[in-house]
Design a protein around this motif. Structure first.
Motif, mmCIF file in Angstrom:
data_model
loop_
_atom_site.group_PDB
_atom_site.id
_atom_site.type_symbol
_atom_site.label_atom_id
_atom_site.label_comp_id
_atom_site.label_asym_id
_atom_site.label_seq_id
_atom_site.Cartn_x
_atom_site.Cartn_y
_atom_site.Cartn_z
ATOM 1 N N GLY A 65 27.354 24.996 23.423
ATOM 2 C CA GLY A 65 28.036 25.219 22.140
ATOM 3 C C GLY A 65 29.333 24.424 22.040
ATOM 4 O O GLY A 65 29.739 23.991 20.962
ATOM 5 N N ALA A 66 29.983 24.214 23.188
ATOM 6 C CA ALA A 66 31.239 23.455 23.207
ATOM 7 C C ALA A 66 30.984 21.955 23.076
ATOM 8 O O ALA A 66 31.927 21.192 22.872
ATOM 9 C CB ALA A 66 32.002 23.739 24.496
ATOM 10 N N GLY A 67 29.719 21.558 23.265
ATOM 11 C CA GLY A 67 29.406 20.142 23.048
ATOM 12 C C GLY A 67 28.805 19.410 24.235
ATOM 13 O O GLY A 67 28.586 18.204 24.164
ATOM 14 N N LEU A 68 28.508 20.109 25.327
ATOM 15 C CA LEU A 68 27.802 19.411 26.407
ATOM 16 C C LEU A 68 26.407 19.082 25.899
ATOM 17 O O LEU A 68 25.758 19.894 25.234
ATOM 18 C CB LEU A 68 27.712 20.260 27.672
ATOM 19 C CG LEU A 68 28.988 20.443 28.479
ATOM 20 C CD1 LEU A 68 28.679 21.115 29.817
ATOM 21 C CD2 LEU A 68 29.708 19.116 28.724
ATOM 22 N N ASP A 69 25.966 17.871 26.236
ATOM 23 C CA ASP A 69 24.667 17.411 25.759
ATOM 24 C C ASP A 69 23.821 17.049 26.982
ATOM 25 O O ASP A 69 24.159 16.106 27.712
ATOM 26 C CB ASP A 69 24.901 16.179 24.864
ATOM 27 C CG ASP A 69 23.614 15.592 24.345
ATOM 28 O OD1 ASP A 69 22.530 15.998 24.815
ATOM 29 O OD2 ASP A 69 23.697 14.703 23.479
ATOM 30 N N PRO A 70 22.734 17.792 27.212
ATOM 31 C CA PRO A 70 21.924 17.528 28.411
ATOM 32 C C PRO A 70 21.345 16.114 28.457
ATOM 33 O O PRO A 70 20.883 15.676 29.505
ATOM 34 C CB PRO A 70 20.791 18.564 28.318
ATOM 35 C CG PRO A 70 21.194 19.522 27.262
ATOM 36 C CD PRO A 70 22.224 18.889 26.399
ATOM 37 N N GLU A 71 21.428 15.397 27.347
ATOM 38 C CA GLU A 71 21.003 13.984 27.359
ATOM 39 C C GLU A 71 22.065 13.136 28.059
ATOM 40 O O GLU A 71 21.790 12.038 28.518
ATOM 41 C CB GLU A 71 20.864 13.453 25.922
ATOM 42 C CG GLU A 71 19.765 14.118 25.097
ATOM 43 C CD GLU A 71 18.385 13.682 25.547
ATOM 44 O OE1 GLU A 71 18.222 12.487 25.840
ATOM 45 O OE2 GLU A 71 17.485 14.550 25.613
ATOM 46 N N HIS A 72 23.295 13.639 28.074
ATOM 47 C CA HIS A 72 24.395 12.850 28.617
ATOM 48 C C HIS A 72 24.926 13.365 29.941
ATOM 49 O O HIS A 72 25.645 12.654 30.653
ATOM 50 C CB HIS A 72 25.558 12.805 27.621
ATOM 51 C CG HIS A 72 25.262 11.980 26.418
ATOM 52 N ND1 HIS A 72 24.966 10.648 26.484
ATOM 53 C CD2 HIS A 72 25.182 12.317 25.107
ATOM 54 C CE1 HIS A 72 24.739 10.187 25.278
ATOM 55 N NE2 HIS A 72 24.847 11.182 24.424
#
Ligand code: TYM
Length: 329
Positions: A65-72
């Motif tokens: 929700g804070a913006g971690l992106d499992p693609e990155h």
């Protein structure tokens, strides 16, 4: 990059976000980043099993929700990667008892729990953290100020291993942003914002009703003066509010002081409450989307664990070899 956060109380607080998680998000694209929910660390103090499992999912959902992106980045749960506990044992055998005894977080926590309720796990907590960091050959560890000592002992032990055996580990640096390294309690600006503070009024929990948090900002302790200016020594409460405002609004503290010239503390508090609400509402919405689909969340975490294990197992195999363990046939 490597960092971790405890799932202990479900909701993260504003100090966790501004001191650490926000940097995790900013650093994920330009770096090879590993971030984890540290459930092994959580059990150094008693945890209810049902709540722990639930809080681990809630923590992962908040990170997304804070913006971690499992693609990155690689997002995973510490207990899913058994190499953490395995390397921690090796690190236990390289760390001096006196050295571990000097860890201030242990001293604080153990004095709070009392000798009888303090576990050996709480004592060796920093050593598990050493393993966390070294397994991924991290160059930098984005954390708040309270974790600096743990990164420092990691450097010492990594250097010890490298000189006793052969150069194996990258020596990590703490990545600490001065402005947000230590967010203070809203009721007692002399202590850092933390779940263990005596009054919940000083703690801004990210999953609370935004109205509840807005009220906490409005009743934050300041001082008897009325001028909005930055002075950490003499005006710790106001300075803390200015730093939080600056982090959320992107305006510098100097700009804010000019902006609030001729206005009273109330104006700063009201604006801060609004600013926080504007940020937290979409954060909560994104977090609940991830929580509404636990199967998808678990799938993301399983992929993360697999990626993490690929790196961690390679480091552990090298360590076992350098130490002189007989390879399993
Ligand atoms: P934890 O779960 O207590 O806190 C997570 C992160 O939030 C930061 N933080 C703060 N930053 C600014 N102001 C505050 N008031 C504040 N309170 C907390 C912490 O510094 C931390 O970065 N031991 C770690 C978890 C851990 C870890 C690791 C971290 C386990 N393994 C490996 C880095 C690398 C901890 O208990 O964080």
């Amino acid at each position: 990059m490597l960092s971790g956060i405890q799932p202990t109380s479900g909701s993260f607080h504003l100090g966790n976000y501004l001191g650490a998680v926000r940097q995790w998000v900013d650093l994920q694209t330009a770096n090879d980043a590993f971030y984890m929910v540290v459930d092994l660390h959580a059990i150094t103090v008693p945890q209810d099993p049902v709540t722990l499992r639930q809080n681990t999912r809630i923590s992962a959902a908040q990170l997304l929700g804070a913006g971690l992106d499992p693609e990155h980045c690689t997002l995973f749960v510490q207990s899913h990667v058994p190499e953490h506990a395995q390397l921690a044992w090796v690190m236990n055998c390289l760390t001096g008892f006196g050295e571990a005894s000097r860890m201030t977080q242990f001293k604080d926590k153990s004095s709070r729990y009392g000798a009888e309720s303090t576990t050996v796990g709480l004592f060796t907590y920093p050593i598990l953290q050493i393993a966390d960091i070294l397994l991924y050959q991290a160059d930098a560890v984005p954390v708040g100020e309270d974790q600096r000592q743990h990164v420092e002992i990691t450097r010492d032990i990594a250097e010890r291993f490298n000189s006793r055996y052969t150069p194996t580990f990258t020596i990590p640096k703490p990545y600490i942003l001065k402005e947000t390294a230590k967010i203070m309690d809203l009721q007692d600006p002399g202590i850092k914002m933390s779940k263990s503070a005596s009054s919940p009024k000083g703690l801004v929990s990210l999953l609370d009703e935004p109205k509840v948090s807005a009220k906490k900002f409005k009743s934050a302790v300041t001082d008897t003066d009325t001028v909005v200016s930055y002075d950490e020594e003499r005006k710790p409460g106001v300075s803390n509010l200015l730093r939080i405002h600056s982090a959320l609004s992107g305006q510098s503290v100097e700009q804010l002081v000019a902006h609030f010239e001729g206005k009273m503390y109330g104006a700063l508090k009201t604006e801060l409450a609004e600013l926080f609400t504007e940020w937290v509402a979409p954060f909560q919405e994104r977090t609940s989307t991830f929580l509404d689909d636990p199967a998808e969340l678990d799938r993301v975490l399983a992929i993360g664990a697999e990626k993490a294990r690929a790196v961690a197992s390679e480091t552990l195999a090298t360590v076992y070899d350098r130490i002189g363990f007989l390879p399993a046939a």
